[in-house]
Design an enzyme around this catalytic site. Sequence first.
Site, PDB file in Angstrom:
ATOM      1  N   ARG A   1      -3.618 -10.046   4.913  1.00  0.00           N
ATOM      2  CA  ARG A   1      -4.058 -10.075   3.505  1.00  0.00           C
ATOM      3  C   ARG A   1      -2.890  -9.580   2.651  1.00  0.00           C
ATOM      4  NH1 ARG A   1      -6.193  -6.721  -0.247  1.00  0.00           N
ATOM      5  NH2 ARG A   1      -7.813  -7.574  -1.585  1.00  0.00           N
TER       6      ARG A   1
ATOM      7  N   LYS B   1       0.824  -1.222   0.000  1.00  0.00           N
ATOM      8  CA  LYS B   1       0.000   0.000   0.000  1.00  0.00           C
ATOM      9  C   LYS B   1       0.849   1.260   0.000  1.00  0.00           C
ATOM     10  CE  LYS B   1      -4.351  -1.894   1.413  1.00  0.00           C
ATOM     11  NZ  LYS B   1      -5.373  -2.115   2.416  1.00  0.00           N
TER      12      LYS B   1
HETATM   13  N1  HH2 Z   1      -7.386  -3.742   0.831  1.00  0.00           N
HETATM   14  C1  HH2 Z   1      -7.689  -3.762  -0.484  1.00  0.00           C
HETATM   15  C2  HH2 Z   1      -8.815  -4.464  -0.945  1.00  0.00           C
HETATM   16  N2  HH2 Z   1      -9.570  -5.177  -0.104  1.00  0.00           N
HETATM   17  N3  HH2 Z   1     -10.036  -5.936   2.088  1.00  0.00           N
HETATM   18  C3  HH2 Z   1      -9.739  -5.945   3.392  1.00  0.00           C
HETATM   19  N4  HH2 Z   1     -10.490  -6.648   4.237  1.00  0.00           N
HETATM   20  N5  HH2 Z   1      -8.665  -5.246   3.888  1.00  0.00           N
HETATM   21  C4  HH2 Z   1      -7.860  -4.504   3.103  1.00  0.00           C
HETATM   22  O1  HH2 Z   1      -6.914  -3.895   3.628  1.00  0.00           O
HETATM   23  C5  HH2 Z   1      -8.139  -4.465   1.690  1.00  0.00           C
HETATM   24  C6  HH2 Z   1      -9.262  -5.207   1.222  1.00  0.00           C
HETATM   25  C7  HH2 Z   1      -6.835  -3.005  -1.452  1.00  0.00           C
HETATM   26  O2  HH2 Z   1      -5.849  -3.836  -2.001  1.00  0.00           O
HETATM   27  P1  HH2 Z   1      -5.952  -4.588  -3.415  1.00  0.00           P
HETATM   28  O3  HH2 Z   1      -7.072  -5.552  -3.437  1.00  0.00           O
HETATM   29  O4  HH2 Z   1      -4.639  -5.186  -3.731  1.00  0.00           O
HETATM   30  O5  HH2 Z   1      -6.172  -3.434  -4.482  1.00  0.00           O
HETATM   31  P2  HH2 Z   1      -7.433  -2.950  -5.281  1.00  0.00           P
HETATM   32  O6  HH2 Z   1      -8.478  -2.553  -4.306  1.00  0.00           O
HETATM   33  O7  HH2 Z   1      -6.924  -1.799  -6.104  1.00  0.00           O
HETATM   34  O8  HH2 Z   1      -7.931  -4.092  -6.145  1.00  0.00           O
END
Ligand code: HH2
Length: 385
Positions: A236, A202
Site C-alpha cells: 500500500r 510512515k
Molecule cells: N495505513 C494507513 C491507512 N490505512 N490500511 C492498511 N490496510 N494498512 C496500512 O498500513 C494503512 C491503512 C495510514 O496511511 P495513510 O492512509 O496515508 O494516512 P492517514 O491514515 O493519515 O490518512
Amino acid sequence: MGVVNVTPDSFSDGGRFARTEAAVAQGLRLLREGATVVDIGGESSRPGAEPVAAEEEMRRVVPVIEALARQIGPSQAISVDTCKPEVARAALEGGAHLVNDITGLREPMLEVLAEHGASGVAMHMQGEPRTMQKSPRYRDVVAEVREFLADRLAEALEHDVPCMIDPGIGFGKTLDQNLALLANLAELRSLGAPLLIGVSRKSMLGQLTGAEVDERVEASVAAHLMAALQGAEVLRVHDVLAHRRALVVARAIDDAALPERSAGRVHIEELLLSCHIGVTDGERAVAQPLAVSLVFTPSSPAHSDALDSTVDYAEVCEHCRRFAAERSFRLVETFGQELGRALLLETGATAVELRIDKPDPAARLGASSVGCCLKLRAARPSTIE
Ligand code: HH2
C-alpha cells in the site's frame, strides 16, 4: 495498491486530494503508473487523529469511488479504507470492490462484505488511532499479531469473505515492534492468506533516516522491497511509479535466478477434483467437477534420487483433493490463488502455474470448458541476506 486520501488531515497527503476532482485525478494517475488497486480513504488514522462522522466520510469518498468506477479498466479495482459498515456499504454500492478495514473486519462489517460478495483487508491495530502510540505493549509482537490475524481470517472465511491480512505497521507499535514484524513476515505468510504491507512514508522511516514525510520515497521503497521479497503480495503506497520501477528490477533479477534449466519443472495434468464452487448459492450447494493442471518450479534441482528432494506428486494430489473437499468458493480465480499459495507452502517450490477448468459450464455458454490460469511465486528471502 495506490493510496488516495480524500481528507484535510492525513499525515502525508492531507488536503492535497480533499476535492473530488483532485482525488479522482490522483486515483487515475496512480492506476496509469501501475497500481492495480486504488485505496480511497475519507478518515485519517494517523496517531492522534479525531474520528469523522459516517455522513461526512461518505460525502468525501463515495463521489470519488463512483467517478473512478466509471473509468477503471477490467483488471483494476477500487478499495475503500474505512472501518464503518455504513460507509463500506455506500462505497460498495458506488462501485468499490474491496474494503480495507484498519479495525480488523469484525461484525457487522463482515456481513456487509458477504452481502455484496466483496473481499476485505483485515489489519491489526493495538488501541485506536487517537491513543495508539502512547505506550504500545506486547509480550511477543509477532506471535500476538499472528494470532489476531489468524482469528480474523477464520471469521472472514466463515462468512465466505476472501480476506487479505495486514500487520498494521505503525498502528500501536514502536519502531522496534514494527521492525520485528517486517523482519518476520514468513510467520504471517504461513497463515496462507495474501499479505498486505503499508509502510509508505510512515514515521518509522523518519525515525530511521531523519527524512521528513515528503522525503521518504527511497525509504518506503526499501521497506516494501524487503516485504515483497518475503512474500508480501500487496504493497500500500503513495508513490506508485517509484515502487513499480523498483519491483520491475527486483523481479527481473529474481526471474534470472529461477533454476528452471537445472531443476526442471514438475507437472501434473488435469487432476480431477470436486468442490462446492459457483457464483450462485445453487451452484455451490452441489459439488462441481474441476480439472486442475499444475506446473511447479522446484526451489533447487533434485539433489539425489530420493522423493523428498523434489515435489512429490502423490502429496500434491492428496493436498488438492483435501483442499477442494473442505472449502467452498464463488470464483475459480480465488480457488486457484488460495490453492496455489497453499501448494507453495506445502512443497517449498519457487513458483507454481495453475490451470483450472470447469469442464461442465452452463450449456447456454456454448463452451466446452471455462476456467482460469495463474502463476504464483513464493517468497525467497534467502535471495537477499
Ligand atoms: N495505513 C494507513 C491507512 N490505512 N490500511 C492498511 N490496510 N494498512 C496500512 O498500513 C494503512 C491503512 C495510514 O496511511 P495513510 O492512509 O496515508 O494516512 P492517514 O491514515 O493519515 O490518512
